[in-house]
Design a protein around this motif. Structure first.
Motif, PDB file in Angstrom:
ATOM      1  N   GLN A 215       0.834  -1.195   0.000  1.00 35.28           N
ATOM      2  CA  GLN A 215       0.000   0.000   0.000  1.00 35.28           C
ATOM      3  C   GLN A 215       0.870   1.247   0.000  1.00 35.28           C
ATOM      4  O   GLN A 215       1.985   1.244   0.521  1.00 35.28           O
ATOM      5  N   LEU A 217       1.260   4.940   1.520  1.00 33.15           N
ATOM      6  CA  LEU A 217       0.881   5.496   2.818  1.00 33.15           C
ATOM      7  C   LEU A 217       0.656   7.001   2.696  1.00 33.15           C
ATOM      8  O   LEU A 217       1.236   7.660   1.819  1.00 33.15           O
ATOM      9  N   ARG A 218      -0.162   7.538   3.582  1.00 31.65           N
ATOM     10  CA  ARG A 218      -0.469   8.970   3.526  1.00 31.65           C
ATOM     11  C   ARG A 218       0.808   9.784   3.688  1.00 31.65           C
ATOM     12  O   ARG A 218       0.995  10.810   3.038  1.00 31.65           O
ATOM     13  N   GLN A 244      -6.858  -6.893   7.675  1.00 29.27           N
ATOM     14  CA  GLN A 244      -7.426  -5.797   8.458  1.00 29.27           C
ATOM     15  C   GLN A 244      -8.939  -5.846   8.335  1.00 29.27           C
ATOM     16  O   GLN A 244      -9.496  -5.670   7.260  1.00 29.27           O
ATOM     17  N   LYS A 248      -9.354   2.697  10.083  1.00 24.96           N
ATOM     18  CA  LYS A 248      -8.706   3.502   9.067  1.00 24.96           C
ATOM     19  C   LYS A 248      -7.471   2.788   8.508  1.00 24.96           C
ATOM     20  O   LYS A 248      -6.972   1.838   9.085  1.00 24.96           O
ATOM     21  N   GLU A 249      -7.002   3.307   7.403  1.00 29.87           N
ATOM     22  CA  GLU A 249      -5.785   2.771   6.814  1.00 29.87           C
ATOM     23  C   GLU A 249      -4.623   2.937   7.793  1.00 29.87           C
ATOM     24  O   GLU A 249      -4.502   3.936   8.486  1.00 29.87           O
ATOM     25  N   SER A 251      -1.052   3.761   9.218  1.00 33.10           N
ATOM     26  CA  SER A 251      -0.018   4.740   8.907  1.00 33.10           C
ATOM     27  C   SER A 251       1.358   4.085   9.011  1.00 33.10           C
ATOM     28  O   SER A 251       1.496   2.950   9.481  1.00 33.10           O
ATOM     29  N   ARG A 355      -8.448  -0.123  14.555  1.00 33.85           N
ATOM     30  CA  ARG A 355      -7.996  -1.081  13.541  1.00 33.85           C
ATOM     31  C   ARG A 355      -7.825  -2.460  14.182  1.00 33.85           C
ATOM     32  O   ARG A 355      -7.160  -2.575  15.209  1.00 33.85           O
TER      33      ARG A 355
END
Length: 529
Positions: A215, A217-218, A244, A248-249, A251, A355
């Protein structure tokens, strides 16, 4: 150079047949001639897709058990020829070489073969040669040729063709070429790493590193840093392979801390006792074993309730409803466990930002792994710290020997200290941390920090004496002077576990005897920087 180039002729040779039939049918429907080899050709033909064998193009049959089939000028000339170069076009016409506009190849499953524990010769046979050669050729000539190496790009290819009336755009071809070179690079990295391990080379001349994007990441550790998360293909149970269920995603910091938590809690055998680790900023703020999972959680929580807020919770057994109800009483970022009951999932569902990661197992904390750390201009490579100390490895060095109960707490403290940033001092009582001192510049400071936490938590719980009273104390490395040891004794420590090995060991042992402490040496340290 014309930007758009029509796809008229494709060569398909895939090990993974996922999506193959659908792709072949879609290409045929768009008027694309299809060349193929071996099993790919048979699968397409059986599905009614018109296919021409590569052997008919090269004039040579597949030979040597399929080792030689595409390594031929009729193939590589069709991939490498520059369509806007008159000399290249003349050579194609002279030798009867037709252009190949699309190459679809995925490689022999080398990584999967190694992961299954196959023997040396079987692994060697699963090293693809023709595939990488064609991929690199097509990727180099991406000005004219599309190269697809991942099943997930089949639909993207068809979409770009439909958008451009059967042609593809240069931006798309460049992107495919980058993906292709990354794939062959990762493949070669897997082969070279496996061979180095097979040959037991401790420091091979060159090392190759590869990963697959899990993924984006922000951001990274801080909001101004870009970041992404890659898997290494090892399938080790943990944050990289977990499912998951909600929240939220993750970090960058969530992933780092969750990994630290799960690796620590996995040190404790779930068949022996439930265990819980609570982590903040990659350091444990509470670790405990208990008769039940909820008891272990409460004991871990009571080590440092302040730091537990907004922390990461890791369990060595499936999450149950009672423990879930307790965890949601405070704000928690992530919970990671081998599994969870339906009732526990329902309780967590009410906390949408919490999460929940399920791993379907625990990692083998004693399995050999390689750890990497980037430094300016280079990469440090070492074995992951999988060092283990059992009861039989301990050496009693003081006049007083630990009791059986103290010995159990000492071993517990030693497991925790392994996962605390150096310098590390850990106080443990009744299979639960009661004070953790992490990352200080001196061992004395770490002992001080851990003691102050134990005192503060005792006051919060309404107790008359420090939680460290009667505790076992672990130090991740030797005491260079008696001061840190005496600080731990003053805090209430009654027994100590440390590696030993200092020039002043005898001075430290004498101080322990004078203070009435029992002390054992492990002969092994656990620096964690």
């Amino acid at each position: 150079m014309t930007d758009l180039h029509p796809v008229r002729r494709a060569l398909i040779s895939v090990s993974d047949k996922t999506g193959l039939i659908e792709l072949g049918q879609a290409l045929e429907a768009r008027g694309v001639e299809i060349l193929s080899t071996g099993g790919s050709a048979k699968a397409l033909r059986d599905a009614g897709v018109a296919v021409k064998d590569v052997a008919d193009v090269t004039g040579f049959p597949e030979m040597m058990d399929g080792r030689v089939k595409t390594l031929h000028p009729m193939v590589h000339g069709g991939l490498l020829a520059l369509r806007d170069n008159d000399a290249h076009v003349a050579s194609m016409e002279e030798h009867g070489i037709s252009a190949i506009d699309l190459l679809v190849v995925n490689l022999y499953p080398f990584e999967e073969t190694v992961a299954k524990g196959a023997d040396y010769d079987t692994c060697i046979e699963n090293i693809d040669i023709g595939g990488p050669a064609m991929i690199r050729a097509a990727a180099k000539n991406h000005a004219f040729v599309n190269v697809v190496v991942d099943v997930q790009d089949y639909d993207k290819l068809l979409g770009d063709m439909d958008q451009h009336n059967g042609a593809t755009c240069p931006k798309f071809r460049k992107k495919l070429a980058q993906i292709a070179y990354a794939r062959t690079g990762a493949y070669d990295a897997a082969v070279s790493t496996w061979m180095a391990d097979a040959l037991e080379l401790e420091a091979p001349r060159r090392r190759a590193f590869a990963g697959e994007l899990k993924q984006t990441l922000r951001y990274g550790e801080n909001s101004h840093q870009k970041a992404a998360f890659y898997t290494d293909g090892s399938n080790r149970p943990g944050v990289a392979t977990a499912q998951q269920l909600q929240g939220k995603e993750l970090s960058y910091n969530n992933i780092n801390d969750t990994d630290a938590a799960f690796e620590l809690v996995s040190e404790f055998d779930p068949a022996v006792s439930p265990a819980v680790a609570i982590i903040k900023h990659a350091n444990p703020c509470g670790v405990a074993q208990g008769a039940t999972l909820v008891e272990a959680y409460q004991k871990a929580f009571d080590c440092d309730r302040t730091s537990a807020f907004g922390g990461i919770v890791a369990l060595n057994q499936p999450l149950d409803a009672e423990t879930a109800s307790k965890i949601v009483e405070i704000f928690t970022e992530v919970v990671i466990a081998p599994g969870a009951s339906d009732e526990a999932k329902e309780i967590f569902a009410a906390k949408k930002n919490l999460r929940l990661l399920l791993t379907d197992g625990l990692p083998d904390t004693r399995a050999a792994l390689t750890a990497y750390k980037q430094v300016g201009g280079g990469i440090l490579v070492q074995d992951k710290d999988v060092g283990y100390v059992g009861m039989d490895d301990l050496k009693v060095v003081t006049e007083k020997a630990p009791t059986d109960a103290q010995m159990q707490d000492l071993l517990f403290a030693w497991k925790v200290a392994k996962h605390v940033k150096s310098n590390a001092i850990v106080y443990v009582k009744d299979q639960a941390t009661v004070g953790v001192g992490a990352g200080q510049m001196s061992r004395l400071d770490s002992a001080n920090v851990a003691a102050s936490k134990a005192e503060r938590m005792a006051a919060e719980l309404g107790l008359d004496e420090s939680l460290a009273k009667g505790s076992a104390v672990a130090s991740d490395a030797f005491f260079p002077f008696p001061d840190g040891l005496l600080e731990a004794a003053a805090a209430g420590g009654t027994c100590v576990i440390q590696p030993g090995g200092s020039m002043r060991d005898q001075e430290v042992i004498d101080a322990a005897n004078e203070a009435g402490l029992a002390m054992v040496f492990t002969g092994m340290r656990h620096f964690r920087h």
